[in-house]
Scaffold this active site. Structure first.
Site, PDB file in Angstrom:
ATOM      1  N   THR A   1       4.644  -6.486  -1.868  1.00 21.04           N
ATOM      2  CA  THR A   1       5.762  -7.768  -0.938  1.00 21.04           C
ATOM      3  C   THR A   1       5.758  -7.329   0.395  1.00 21.04           C
ATOM      4  O   THR A   1       5.412  -7.900   1.217  1.00 21.04           O
ATOM      5  CB  THR A   1       7.272  -7.674  -1.850  1.00 21.04           C
ATOM      6  OG1 THR A   1       7.611  -6.824  -2.018  1.00 21.04           O
ATOM      7  CG2 THR A   1       6.921  -8.369  -3.055  1.00 21.04           C
ATOM      8  N   ASP A   2       5.010  -5.867   0.799  1.00 21.15           N
ATOM      9  CA  ASP A   2       6.300  -5.613   1.964  1.00 21.15           C
ATOM     10  C   ASP A   2       4.778  -6.201   2.694  1.00 21.15           C
ATOM     11  O   ASP A   2       5.430  -6.596   4.221  1.00 21.15           O
ATOM     12  CB  ASP A   2       5.654  -3.750   2.262  1.00 21.15           C
ATOM     13  CG  ASP A   2       6.406  -3.255   0.990  1.00 21.15           C
ATOM     14  OD1 ASP A   2       7.915  -3.829   0.954  1.00 21.15           O
ATOM     15  OD2 ASP A   2       6.133  -1.687   1.053  1.00 21.15           O
TER      16      ASP A   2
ATOM     17  N   CYS B   1      13.843 -13.734  17.001  1.00 17.65           N
ATOM     18  CA  CYS B   1      14.768 -14.996  16.252  1.00 17.65           C
ATOM     19  C   CYS B   1      13.779 -15.151  14.755  1.00 17.65           C
ATOM     20  O   CYS B   1      12.081 -15.487  15.042  1.00 17.65           O
ATOM     21  CB  CYS B   1      15.027 -15.101  16.830  1.00 17.65           C
ATOM     22  SG  CYS B   1      16.630 -14.933  18.220  1.00 17.65           S
TER      23      CYS B   1
ATOM     24  N   ASP C   1      -1.434   0.167  -2.474  1.00 16.85           N
ATOM     25  CA  ASP C   1       0.687  -0.334  -2.182  1.00 16.85           C
ATOM     26  C   ASP C   1       0.221  -1.109  -1.250  1.00 16.85           C
ATOM     27  O   ASP C   1      -0.962  -1.410  -0.360  1.00 16.85           O
ATOM     28  CB  ASP C   1       1.154   1.068  -1.918  1.00 16.85           C
ATOM     29  CG  ASP C   1       2.370   0.999  -1.512  1.00 16.85           C
ATOM     30  OD1 ASP C   1       3.614   1.040  -1.917  1.00 16.85           O
ATOM     31  OD2 ASP C   1       2.789   0.192  -0.504  1.00 16.85           O
ATOM     32  N   SER C   2       0.605  -2.335  -0.630  1.00 16.27           N
ATOM     33  CA  SER C   2       0.360  -3.266   0.198  1.00 16.27           C
ATOM     34  C   SER C   2       0.870  -2.896   1.469  1.00 16.27           C
ATOM     35  O   SER C   2       0.079  -3.435   2.708  1.00 16.27           O
ATOM     36  CB  SER C   2       0.928  -4.486  -0.263  1.00 16.27           C
ATOM     37  OG  SER C   2       2.326  -4.677   0.437  1.00 16.27           O
ATOM     38  N   SER C   3       1.557  -1.185   1.256  1.00 13.45           N
ATOM     39  CA  SER C   3       0.935  -1.061   2.796  1.00 13.45           C
ATOM     40  C   SER C   3      -0.361  -0.459   3.251  1.00 13.45           C
ATOM     41  O   SER C   3      -0.385  -0.153   4.415  1.00 13.45           O
ATOM     42  CB  SER C   3       1.550   0.344   2.973  1.00 13.45           C
ATOM     43  OG  SER C   3       3.789  -0.508   2.743  1.00 13.45           O
TER      44      SER C   3
ATOM     45  N   THR D   1       3.630  -3.371  -6.616  1.00 12.61           N
ATOM     46  CA  THR D   1       5.017  -2.614  -7.262  1.00 12.61           C
ATOM     47  C   THR D   1       4.342  -3.832  -9.047  1.00 12.61           C
ATOM     48  O   THR D   1       4.974  -3.430  -9.432  1.00 12.61           O
ATOM     49  CB  THR D   1       6.550  -3.283  -6.897  1.00 12.61           C
ATOM     50  OG1 THR D   1       6.380  -2.491  -5.576  1.00 12.61           O
ATOM     51  CG2 THR D   1       7.548  -3.168  -7.543  1.00 12.61           C
TER      52      THR D   1
ATOM     53  N   THR E   1       7.646 -14.865   5.200  1.00 15.84           N
ATOM     54  CA  THR E   1       7.835 -13.035   5.886  1.00 15.84           C
ATOM     55  C   THR E   1       9.062 -12.744   4.627  1.00 15.84           C
ATOM     56  O   THR E   1       9.621 -13.478   3.756  1.00 15.84           O
ATOM     57  CB  THR E   1       8.852 -13.984   7.591  1.00 15.84           C
ATOM     58  OG1 THR E   1       8.772 -12.444   7.289  1.00 15.84           O
ATOM     59  CG2 THR E   1      10.613 -13.899   6.648  1.00 15.84           C
TER      60      THR E   1
HETATM   61  N1  ASP Z   1       5.426  -0.632  -2.239  1.00 17.63           N
HETATM   62  C1  ASP Z   1       5.127  -2.235  -3.135  1.00 17.63           C
HETATM   63  C2  ASP Z   1       4.362  -3.086  -1.775  1.00 17.63           C
HETATM   64  O1  ASP Z   1       4.091  -3.495  -0.935  1.00 17.63           O
HETATM   65  C3  ASP Z   1       6.486  -3.137  -2.825  1.00 17.63           C
HETATM   66  C4  ASP Z   1       6.224  -4.485  -3.851  1.00 17.63           C
HETATM   67  O2  ASP Z   1       4.815  -4.508  -4.132  1.00 17.63           O
HETATM   68  O3  ASP Z   1       7.371  -4.949  -3.867  1.00 17.63           O
HETATM   69  O4  ASP Z   1       2.759  -2.506  -2.988  1.00 17.63           O
END
Ligand code: ASP
Length: 340
Positions: A84-85, A272, A52-54, A8, A160
């Site tokens: 962030t993902d 957990c 995108d990090s996915s 992002t 995490t």
């Molecule tokens: N979908 C985005 C990613 O992980 C989300 C982000 O960066 O916050 O690339």
């Protein structure tokens, strides 16, 4: 050195689809002119394409490791801009892939794109750069793979993603923060690992033949059998209940025992997020112990996945991997004193 991978932080809205998609990293830098005002020489490199990090894969981690290893002597620190993902996976992976690290490698990103007025991108990036260049007696303050977000610097392999909405998106549930930024940036040296300034070793062999088996009440034998009949499977992370517990069903015990005897590494990670696996505390974990399941103690799932990939990548024998799993190798877990 800034390394752009995407996320992002480096995205903008597509005017047609309205979906966020990666920009060019130069456009991102243009939105943060403050970087030029810092008393630091910054070079930036960008992955092509930004993703995108996915879309991040172990091959990305290898590329990142190579980029850092090749530029290691040229820069005081590295800041990796990342979505962030899967940032916690990447930060964990890099911590295992970079042995003897004596310079900061800091992951950061943002929840809102850099062009959005309220974006957290600018603050996160500027603070990460400041932390990556912070020194005391000519030595880096945080020579670890870490992750900075909102106001905390945390160990990469303890991180995490906890929130899709808040700017405070990451947590380190089982290890204290390494630094905190407010009016001042406060570092906590007693929590930071200062390695000996020896030669960096880059581990670039990863084996992805692993699976995660998340337990749930009602889990069926045919599903578990299907997981274990995966071709070339070398390790299974069992995501257990509470302190590492599982149903006592005989079929589950037999399945795990068979897999362990056939050389599949079995690692117990709790569902957990905070606290530790403690097999033997309840009778519902005795079968796991008997079947040869290894405790992951308080390791995150992200650290478990990436640690396994690195250990399996470099070791053919299950027994060697099991032995190496019992101890922390980069501060990723806390093993009780009576076990060490
Ligand atoms: N979908 C985005 C990613 O992980 C989300 C982000 O960066 O916050 O690339």
């Amino acid at each position: 050195m800034l390394i752009f991978t995407g996320g992002t932080v480096s995205m903008g809205e597509n005017p047609d689809t309205k979906a966020l998609e990666p920009l060019d990293h130069k456009q991102v830098l243009a939105y943060i002119p403050e970087l030029q005002m810092m008393d630091v020489n910054i070079a930036s490199v960008s992955f092509n394409p930004l993703v995108d990090s996915s879309e991040i894969k172990p091959t990305t981690w290898i590329k990142l490791t190579e980029t850092i290893a090749q530029n290691y002597d040229l820069y005081d620190g590295f800041v990796i801009l990342h979505g962030t993902d899967t940032m916690a996976y990447s930060a964990s992976a890099l911590s295992f892939m970079l042995e003897n690290l004596s310079k900061p490698v800091i992951f950061t990103g943002s929840q809102l794109p850099v062009r959005v007025l309220r974006s957290d991108a600018k603050e996160n990036l500027l603070t990460a750069v400041e932390m990556a260049t912070a020194e005391h007696n000519n030595l880096p303050m945080v020579p670890e793979v870490s992750l900075f977000f909102e106001d905390e610097l945390i160990r990469g392999n303890r991180s995490t993603k906890k929130n899709t909405e808040n700017f405070d998106a990451f947590a380190s549930y089982n290890y204290p923060v390494l630094a905190k930024s407010g009016v001042h940036i406060k570092y906590f040296p007693s929590e930071i690992h200062y390695g000996k300034n020896t030669t960096l070793i880059a581990h670039k062999q990863l084996d992805t033949n692993i699976a995660i088996l998340k337990l749930f009440p009602g889990i069926q034998e045919k599903f578990v059998n299907a997981v274990f009949s995966t071709e070339n499977l070398r390790a299974v992370i069992i995501e257990t209940f509470g302190t590492g517990n599982a149903p006592k069903d005989e079929w589950l015990y037999r399945c795990l025992k068979r897999a362990n005897e056939a050389g599949t590494v079995l690692l117990n990670i709790s569902q957990c997020r905070a606290g530790s696996v403690e097999m033997g505390r309840y009778e519902t974990s005795l079968n796991l112990l008997k079947a040869g399941v290894i405790s992951g103690y308080d390791m995150t799932l992200e650290a478990a996945v990436t640690k396994l990939m690195v250990l399996l990548g470099e070791n053919d024998r299950a027994e060697t991997v099991k032995e190496l799993l019992r101890y922390p190798i980069r501060g990723e877990m806390t093993v009780p004193e009576n076990v060490l």
